[in-house]
Design an enzyme around this catalytic site. Structure first.
Site, PDB file in Angstrom:
ATOM      1  N   GLN A 130       0.831  -1.196   0.000  1.00 37.53           N
ATOM      2  CA  GLN A 130       0.000   0.000   0.000  1.00 37.53           C
ATOM      3  C   GLN A 130       0.871   1.252   0.000  1.00 37.53           C
ATOM      4  OE1 GLN A 130      -1.405   1.501   3.741  1.00 37.53           O
ATOM      5  NE2 GLN A 130      -3.532   1.190   3.118  1.00 37.53           N
ATOM      6  N   GLY A 131       0.755   2.069  -1.027  1.00 38.70           N
ATOM      7  CA  GLY A 131       1.594   3.277  -1.107  1.00 38.70           C
ATOM      8  C   GLY A 131       0.797   4.522  -0.796  1.00 38.70           C
ATOM      9  N   TYR A 132       0.598   4.767   0.484  1.00 35.22           N
ATOM     10  CA  TYR A 132      -0.130   5.976   0.896  1.00 35.22           C
ATOM     11  C   TYR A 132       0.843   6.984   1.525  1.00 35.22           C
ATOM     12  CZ  TYR A 132      -4.689   3.514   0.476  1.00 35.22           C
ATOM     13  OH  TYR A 132      -5.785   2.837   0.033  1.00 35.22           O
ATOM     14  N   SER A 133       1.585   6.525   2.539  1.00 36.85           N
ATOM     15  CA  SER A 133       2.415   7.465   3.317  1.00 36.85           C
ATOM     16  C   SER A 133       3.590   8.016   2.508  1.00 36.85           C
ATOM     17  CB  SER A 133       3.000   6.753   4.540  1.00 36.85           C
ATOM     18  OG  SER A 133       1.989   6.439   5.449  1.00 36.85           O
ATOM     19  N   GLU A 248      -9.252  -0.861   8.320  1.00 33.28           N
ATOM     20  CA  GLU A 248      -7.873  -0.845   8.801  1.00 33.28           C
ATOM     21  C   GLU A 248      -7.844  -0.487  10.284  1.00 33.28           C
ATOM     22  OE1 GLU A 248      -5.251   1.775   6.704  1.00 33.28           O
ATOM     23  OE2 GLU A 248      -3.547   0.473   7.128  1.00 33.28           O
ATOM     24  N   SER A 372      -1.674   8.609  12.877  1.00 33.67           N
ATOM     25  CA  SER A 372      -1.103   8.645  14.224  1.00 33.67           C
ATOM     26  C   SER A 372      -2.204   8.814  15.265  1.00 33.67           C
ATOM     27  CB  SER A 372      -0.110   9.794  14.348  1.00 33.67           C
ATOM     28  OG  SER A 372      -0.815  11.015  14.400  1.00 33.67           O
ATOM     29  N   ASN A 373      -1.897   8.449  16.492  1.00 30.27           N
ATOM     30  CA  ASN A 373      -2.903   8.600  17.547  1.00 30.27           C
ATOM     31  C   ASN A 373      -3.276  10.061  17.756  1.00 30.27           C
ATOM     32  OD1 ASN A 373      -2.539   5.864  17.674  1.00 30.27           O
ATOM     33  ND2 ASN A 373      -2.385   5.781  19.914  1.00 30.27           N
ATOM     34  N   GLU A 374      -2.375  10.987  17.441  1.00 26.20           N
ATOM     35  CA  GLU A 374      -2.732  12.405  17.515  1.00 26.20           C
ATOM     36  C   GLU A 374      -3.845  12.709  16.511  1.00 26.20           C
ATOM     37  OE1 GLU A 374       0.401  11.307  17.454  1.00 26.20           O
ATOM     38  OE2 GLU A 374       1.217  12.004  19.366  1.00 26.20           O
TER      39      GLU A 374
END
Lengths: 389, 370, 389, 370
Positions: A130-133, A248, A372-374
């Site tokens: 998966q190429g998202y980030s 996800e 991220s959790n943030e």
């Protein structure tokens, strides 16, 4: 047409209990013991024997409809299937093809795309990542910089992805790329499929601070992918991608990792001879409660999925709770381990060998990837608590 | 010791010891895991001899000097075993009662010619030196060491000062690495260094190898351990200070959602919590060192001070490193970014010579109820 | 002139140890035992006997210069004086006159103001309270709404203060009021002195959730205070007020309250018979470390004050650490108390009577008043860590 | 029980039970601390009889109904002793083995004519009903209760079901408040209600007063306690949900520095942590109730479920109330603002029937190691 092994069994005719027994028998008889509860993500070379067996049985895609070559399990049977896998400590392979590409193509793809891509996914011949980030767009897709320009019958891709899980084990990639530079935020992004053997693609594993290399950087230098590899509409890639994000988040929110953490914690405590000490038992009990309650709320969200309903933004809490509980468990492992908490790899403790630091390292990125959790807290604050922006 | 001497030492250490990430990465997993040349340079700078009297080739300074150097080495992530050899082993030797061994070994330790380790913990670790699992045995009139010792740092020392239980109490012996009957099994630590599990099978000792007799051994060992615990805390302080600074730089410059992420209040408040942990470590380390330097300080007060500082430093370093990693996101988790080096060293140093939990427990058993 | 009892003793001629002995002897001989370590703020009627004695001895203003009627203590002797008071568990009275008004008049006041106001402060005949906080300007003075308009020879004050400690025990108040509505933020505010007997002043005690009434609301309805009661320049009141804020923060940062909390914690643990349990001892040890380290950093800041240097914004960390440590101690008290944690007032536990909930209630507002801990964290983030705004 | 019945109950309870802060404040410190009229109205609504069979004048429903009502009463901070009387005392009576007493008392409990308390804890509290400190003694052929029991709620019940140790094991007895030899010492609780310290001096009992014989007492008591623990957890859930909602409203509307304070990210993230605690409580409470309703549920599983839910609910309620207070600032600390009412009730309910720590400890002793 047949996309994979013909699915002759209609699992719905079995009771839940009977179905669970079938799955459990298969797993206990054939899953290699040395692969149970691995302390790190396994490479394809390590677990392919098991998954090729599953593919050959037609069990590789339990959630896909039977007409597409899946097992066609109902929501409740799918949960049973996954529970049995987790119960036996069976690690995922690089299963983005099964979990993301398949469902996306069924929903957004053309019939030609489905015929081309689903069969090799079911056969485990083509492995997808998966190429998202990207380096500047981890939790913030609005900053996505990888570009794709339509040039005749192909898109030309330039840019870079990072934090790509197991790209070096993959043959194909789903790429989110910017196709309209004027559009803001998530609009102007398209969803493309890419063969990683295409010239101009460079995959570079990233050695992480635990010394593993499960993540990669992927560079695109004028990479051509056929225009027919566009999924969904041009500039509507975010719509395609986000259709699977709820899944996800519920996956990351499974109690599997915290439960694995509790196993290691208890092994370490036993080796240190403190498993019955009042101090340890109190702290363990708090973490057991945290995990048990995670199980309760996971069941709540799983039931929503099971009823075929859409997950709301509330599911972000599942991801936060699961990952931070896992981190608290890892913290107690280190603390309980004493001097052993500085040793890496498998460590001889009392009469066993324990990879003491594995949960600690494994827990760290869980609060970073998958949004991220943030970001998850921002989502909850704005979309669930309706706090002002 | 004057403030000027301290300032000079700090400045020279700060100038000399800057982070060289490439060197740190290169040395990981190697034997001995540090550089002999660098070690001798450290000797030339006088650092290895700060605690050694001038008569034995040292500078004759005190713990204040040692922690000043340790802090700077912590900043630079030096893999050279300063606290282990120049503080822990050196002080055990110095406060032992074998003048001849001091005469021979102290100058070589001060100059950086040799590296020493101290073997005192049993196979399960723990803070009580009386629990060491090496025994002194008499066999056919010869005295021999039997047993094992773990978490000995550095794994690849030229020799080890070994704590052994004898009939009259604890003794310390100097055992060369090449001594017959000594097996050294290195165990990899998170930062790429190694500690050793030493096994002793009929390793011969004598009055000549005896660093400390039962009259002196326990006190020497405890003094050396408390000092090395403070020196390790100072390394942790240096390390956490750099980690925080690196993180603040990242927060100031990394842009997300069109703004530097350091402008987000949730991250600001967490950065403040990191800062507070760091400042608490500084304050308590300073207070602990002052209290140990006070001539009236008893052994028990020294132990309280050392445990107090190490409990805070270990806890603070881990907390800061974990938050730093979270704030950096993906980049911080890669080995090519220096943050991971700090993170892994923090894991090693916070566990070494007793982690926060062990020192909190020792503190609880020594400190008066309020 | 004489402002109070003539100060004949030059304390600087005594050694620190001798001075400590003098203070300790006085305290141990004369301080009423029933007033030690009170679980709540005492009212003037309760502790006036002690403070009138101190006033009569000339010990009421240890930090003031001798020429103004204070003891003229050096910084180190002042610390000793305060340490001995805290050691004996002596509660503050409503001492804003001594701590704030006096120093401010010495620095910013006119000679006439000093002659009028310092003597009754020294005699404890006039008791001062501090009117800074308002319903919409607690931590944020930029929102200050109380107004004062110059009308001939007097300011006319309208508005409301809240969260005013012990206003009902006070005769006078220092009031921050807006005198220029156009000016932004802290400019346009003036520093006024007010006699609370002036017509138009209403003082209303606020019952708090612990059932006490140490705080008040104060309302101003066309209240006239002479123009000569302006301290410092018109519209420069913030400069006057902030000159004492560093002191307030170091005072709130003293280990006194957490140490009192540890005392109660241990009494509760003993009454419950768990004071030697491993679990309790570990958690106690963590809190003891937190308090001991507070003492270390308090000594650091006190030494800065002792050297006569200005406190930087770093001192905010002292306030945060002290108050949050106190709160953690109060949490463990509740937890250790079991069923007793639901009982209010003095509770019979084993063979003693303990006010179990007192530290819990007392700890709550400490992170709110004096600039909330959120504000303190903002200050540290911006001014110390240089994080962007 | 159908979902419709549950929904109807919830809606009626929610409509009827809304927060009346003036009433709550007025009743504080009074005797009995709640309103008899309101209690009878609750009986008229059927709430007090949800667990009582229809034959005895109740609705014959189950724990699901009881927690539904308890949650609504928790929202409205009802001082009427629902969990103490309509769940705890009622179930102890119902699962006892004295048909005559059931016949007499259950209809009066269902209608709200009387209020009952259960006396089971010794003077130090604690979760083990076998540790009760009231004893059954034989004196001149008469049976008498001796000893004391604490934390009995409500202090001013019409009668108490008293757990007493007899030779053959535990017994339960119904003792009217006016019984000779019974002294009732009220102790003020943080929310203005009172629990009682009951002292028994030669209080006469007989087969007629015996709610449960040794054959039934222990099981009845444990069942009643686990159910009341879950009902109390539901009150805590209702209370924390309202507290959070009140705080979110405040964050949305209160302006500082020119912006609603709820737009500050640090507060947003902390509000999310409050929300998570609340949702975890909801999930685990729901799971616990389901597991207790399962006919196959053993006594041990029931105890695990009750402890799991109460540990979370007590912890979450205190955490949420403390944060709510901090976020409200000065205003929240005043008694005239309703937040303090929630805060003080949270203190009482989280301590009542075992606080988080006690239930965590019981959970640790019952739950299997992972």
């Amino acid at each position: 047409m047949n996309y994979g092994v013909p699915q002759e069994q209609d699992w719905d005719t079995l009771s839940d209990a009977a179905f669970r027994a079938v799955v459990r028998a298969e797993v206990e008889a054939h899953h290699p013991a040395e692969l149970r509860y691995p302390p790190r993500r396994l490479r394809w070379a390590e677990n392919k024997s098991w998954y090729l067996r599953m593919a050959a049985k037609g069990w590789i895609a339990p959630g896909w409809p039977r007409e597409y070559g899946g097992m066609g399990l109902s929501a409740s049977k799918l949960l049973i299937f996954l529970e049995e896998m987790e119960r036996w400590g069976i690690a995922r392979f690089q299963d983005h093809g099964i979990l993301m590409v398949g469902p996306i193509l069924m929903r957004f793809g053309t019939e030609a795309q489905r015929r081309r891509y689903l069969p090799p996914i079911l056969a485990c011949e083509e492995i997808w990542c998966q190429g998202y980030s990207e380096p500047n767009a981890g939790s913030d897709l609005a900053n996505l910089r990888t570009e794709a320009k339509l040039d005749g019958d192909a898109f030309i891709i330039n840019g870079q992805k990072t934090w790509t899980t197991l790209a070096h084990d993959s043959t194909h990639m789903i790429v989110l790329a910017r196709t309209d530079k004027e559009a803001k935020k998530q609009s102007g992004i398209s969803f493309l499929m890419l063969d990683l053997k295409t010239p101009g693609v460079t995959v570079r594993p990233i050695r992480d601070l635990a010394g593993h290399d499960e993540f990669c950087e992927v560079f695109f230098d004028n990479v051509r992918t056929p225009a027919t590899n566009l999924v969904g509409k041009l500039n509507q890639g975010w719509t395609v991608a986000k259709s699977q994000l709820g899944f996800e988040r519920i996956h990351i929110g499974s109690p599997k990792l915290p439960e694995y953490g509790l196993q290691v914690l208890l092994s370490v405590a036993r080796a240190r001879g403190v498993e019955h000490d009042a101090l340890f038992r109190d702290r363990l009990a708090q973490l057991q409660l945290d995990v048990a309650h995670l199980g309760d709320i996971y069941a709540h969200f799983a039931a929503i999925v099971g009823r075929g309903e859409a997950l709301g933004p509330e599911v972000s809490l599942l991801k936060i709770w699961a990952t931070e509980t896992f981190q608290r468990i890892a913290d107690l492992i280190i603390e309980t381990a004493g001097e052993f908490g500085g040793l890496t790899g498998k460590v001889q403790m009392a009469d066993g060998r324990i990879e003491v630091l594995a949960p600690f390292y494994k827990a760290r990125p869980t609060s970073i990837y998958g949004g991220s959790n943030e970001i998850q807290r921002n989502i909850l604050a704005r979309q669930v608590l309706n706090l002002p922006g | 010791m004057s403030d000027d001497t301290l300032r000079m030492l700090r400045d020279s250490a700060a100038d000399f010891a800057t982070l060289d990430g490439a060197r740190v990465r290169r040395l990981r997993g190697t034997d001995p895991g540090f550089e002999r040349d660098r070690w001798r340079e450290m000797g030339d700078m006088g650092w290895l001899g700060v605690l050694i009297p001038e008569a034995h080739g040292g500078l004759g300074l005190d713990l204040g000097a040692a922690v000043t150097i340790a802090e700077q080495l912590g900043r630079a992530l030096y893999p050279e075993p300063y606290s282990a050899s120049a503080v822990l082993a050196t002080l055990a030797l110095l406060h032992g009662d074998n003048a001849a061994l001091k005469q021979t070994l102290l100058p070589r330790l001060a100059s950086g010619e040799i590296v020493a380790g101290l073997a005192w913990q049993g196979e399960r670790g723990g803070l009580d030196p009386d629990q060491c699992s090496v025994k002194l045995r008499e066999s056919n009139g010869a005295q021999q060491l039997e047993g094992s010792s773990r978490f000995v740092s550095p794994a690849a020392a030229d020799g080890y000062i070994v704590a052994a239980r004898a009939a009259q109490g604890l003794e310390l012996h100097w055992i060369a690495r090449s001594a017959p009957g000594l097996a050294c099994e290195p165990e990899a630590r998170a930062d790429g260094s190694a500690s050793a599990l030493l096994r002793f099978e009929a390793v011969g000792v004598s009055a000549d190898t005896r660093v400390a007799s039962p009259a002196a051994a326990s006190a020497a060992l405890r003094l050396a351990l408390d000092h090395a615990t403070l020196s390790t805390s100072a390394e942790l302080f240096g390390l956490m200070d750099c980690t925080l600074e690196m993180t603040l730089d990242y927060l100031r410059t990394r842009v997300q959602f069109g703004k530097p992420i350091g402008s987000f209040q949730a991250l600001q408040h967490r950065a403040v919590d990191m800062y507070m942990q760091k400042e608490m470590t500084r304050a308590t380390l300073g207070a602990a060192v002052s209290s140990v330097l006070d001539p009236a300080c008893t052994g028990e007060q020294r132990a309280v001070a050392a445990s107090s500082a190490k409990a805070r430093a270990s806890q603070a370093a881990l907390a800061i490193c974990k938050e730093a990693l979270q704030m950096h996101g993906a980049i911080g988790y890669t080995d090519e970014y220096d943050l991971g080096l700090y993170f892994n060293r923090a894991l090693v140093l916070s566990a070494s010579l007793g982690n926060a939990s062990a020192h909190r427990s020792r503190y609880a058993s020594l400190a008066a109820l309020p």
